[in-house]
Design an enzyme around this catalytic site. Structure first.
Site, mmCIF file in Angstrom:
data_model
loop_
_atom_site.group_PDB
_atom_site.id
_atom_site.type_symbol
_atom_site.label_atom_id
_atom_site.label_comp_id
_atom_site.label_asym_id
_atom_site.label_seq_id
_atom_site.Cartn_x
_atom_site.Cartn_y
_atom_site.Cartn_z
ATOM 1 N N CYS A 208 19.812 -0.128 50.762
ATOM 2 C CA CYS A 208 19.829 -0.301 49.234
ATOM 3 C C CYS A 208 19.563 0.408 48.280
ATOM 4 C CB CYS A 208 19.881 -1.849 48.938
ATOM 5 S SG CYS A 208 20.899 -3.038 49.840
ATOM 6 N N HIS B 209 28.664 -9.922 55.946
ATOM 7 C CA HIS B 209 29.993 -9.684 55.418
ATOM 8 C C HIS B 209 30.665 -10.464 54.300
ATOM 9 C CE1 HIS B 209 34.511 -10.350 54.929
ATOM 10 N NE2 HIS B 209 34.533 -8.971 55.198
#
Length: 414
Positions: A169, A215
């Site tokens: 990230c 997910h």
């Protein structure tokens, strides 16, 4: 680090102070289709391995405060799920290239056209772009997007290129560090930075519930920035966003916090249950120490751009830094509409934050000074990466903040 603060004692050598690394333009975009979170949960529940866990699935997907994500692979279609789960990593990387190339090209074209993107007005001379930096943790193709963009844009054949991978990230800051170093060393150069992530092409449910959780959070997106060197007079006159300093820190005994891996069927991301605790116990301390080296404190920050990694991550950062709810509005908004897009996500937040601040103007007593802010994200390790920024008031009329609909499509004004 780059310490370019106009509030400190002036250096007698003006040339030593320049160039100041600046984000000249910033643009973002996502795949065109919306995936409703409730529909995604229903589709995953069709997998035989989750036949007895449907209620748990819906609870997990609802807990993330995410309404929609834009995914290259549409998981509301059960056949798409079954098809992608059977693919080896080679096929997944080919899918990454198939979907990433047109998305990145669209965002870069918007960036260079500059009609509805943030920052410096005027034309961009393509010949000035001498380095292309591609950032991704979800797709590896070589020759890849760097070569394709150089050809599509007609950049000189000797344009340098570099890929940043597997930094998670926080990888946008890794790319930004490279770009800032480059323009400091080459004042006449511009750097094109492209962060693109397609988590959907790596979807796998081998580790049932951990894979479900990851997910349910991750979305697909792309952000591009043009970085160049400017002098202080130009920065103040044209409303540039100066990168004053970059922070990088690895916290101790947190290696399990974020773990990226390769397996036969794609790229995986494992998140420790202790990750929010790691963040809460370290961010405030490390950011305070970094700001102190710049002669600043948290109270000197006019804005914060916090990575929208998930509800627990945002809450942990908020507690660690003592931020008010309104200081995290953009982070929650991007999470709600797009999910966690890995490296581009913090640039989406910065984009929206600057748009909302545009109508406020400088809060400094000295009109030559702008608004200071801090952008922050997280890398495997657990690493904490950030940037100390200063935004000068933009000349002329301020464009309105992007609406929900335009931001979702990635085509709204900054």
């Amino acid at each position: 680090m780059y310490d370019t603060s106009p509030r400190k004692a002036p250096c007698p050598n003006e040339a030593w102070q320049s160039p100041l690394p600046a984000i000249l333009r910033l643009a973002s975009g996502t795949p065109p289709s919306d995936t409703q979170q409730t529909l995604a949960a229903e589709a995953i529940a069709t997998l035989p391995r989750f036949a007895d866990k449907k209620e748990t699935l819906h609870r997990i997907y609802a807990a993330g405060r995410i309404d929609t994500r834009q995914l290259a692979i549409d998981f509301t279609q059960p056949e798409a799920i079954h098809r992608i789960l059977q693919q080896p990593i080679q096929t997944r990387m080919a899918l990454f290239a198939e979907h990433a190339y047109p998305l990145a090209e669209r965002v870069v074209n918007r960036l260079l056209q500059g009609d509805d993107v943030y920052l410096a007005p005027g034309d961009v001379a393509l010949a000035d772009i001498r380095l292309v930096v591609i950032v991704s943790s979800t797709g590896f193709v070589a020759p890849g997007l760097d070569v394709r963009l150089i050809k599509k844009l007609g950049l000189p054949s000797d344009t340098a290129r570099l890929t940043v991978g597997f930094m998670g990230c926080a990888a946008a800051f890794s790319g930004l560090r490279i770009a800032c170093d480059h323009v400091r060393a080459n004042p006449d150069h511009k750097v094109l930075l492209v962060c693109i992530e397609l988590s959907s092409v790596n979807a796998s449910f081998a580790d049932n519930m951990n894979d479900v959780i990851t997910h349910s959070i991750f979305g697909d997106g792309c952000a591009a920035a043009l970085i160049g060197g400017v002098d202080m007079h130009s920065a103040q006159a044209r409303g540039h966003l100066i990168v004053q300093a970059l922070m990088s820190a690895v916290t101790e005994n947190t290696e399990d916090g974020i773990v990226l891996g390769l397996h036969d069927h794609g790229i995986s991301c494992g998140l420790s249950k202790q990750l929010p605790n790691y963040i809460e116990h370290s961010v405030g301390r490390l950011v305070d120490a970094f700001l102190a080296r710049q002669g600043l404190t948290r109270e000197d920050m006019d804005f914060w751009a916090i990575h929208p990694g998930g509800t627990r991550i945002i809450h942990s950062v908020q507690r660690s830094l003592g931020l008010a709810d309104e200081q995290l509005t953009a982070s929650w908004d991007i999470l709600k509409r797009h999910g966690n897009m890995l490296s581009p996500a913090v640039l989406f937040v910065l984009e929206q934050t600057l748009a909302r601040l545009g109508s406020v103007g400088s809060t400094a007593d000295d009109p030559r000074e702008g608004m200071r802010g801090f952008a922050l994200s997280f890398a495997p390790g657990l690493g904490i990466e950030g940037a100390l920024l200063e935004k000068f008031p933009a000349p002329g009329p301020i464009p309105p903040a992007a609406s929900a609909s335009t931001l979702q499509a990635g085509v709204g004004p900054m």
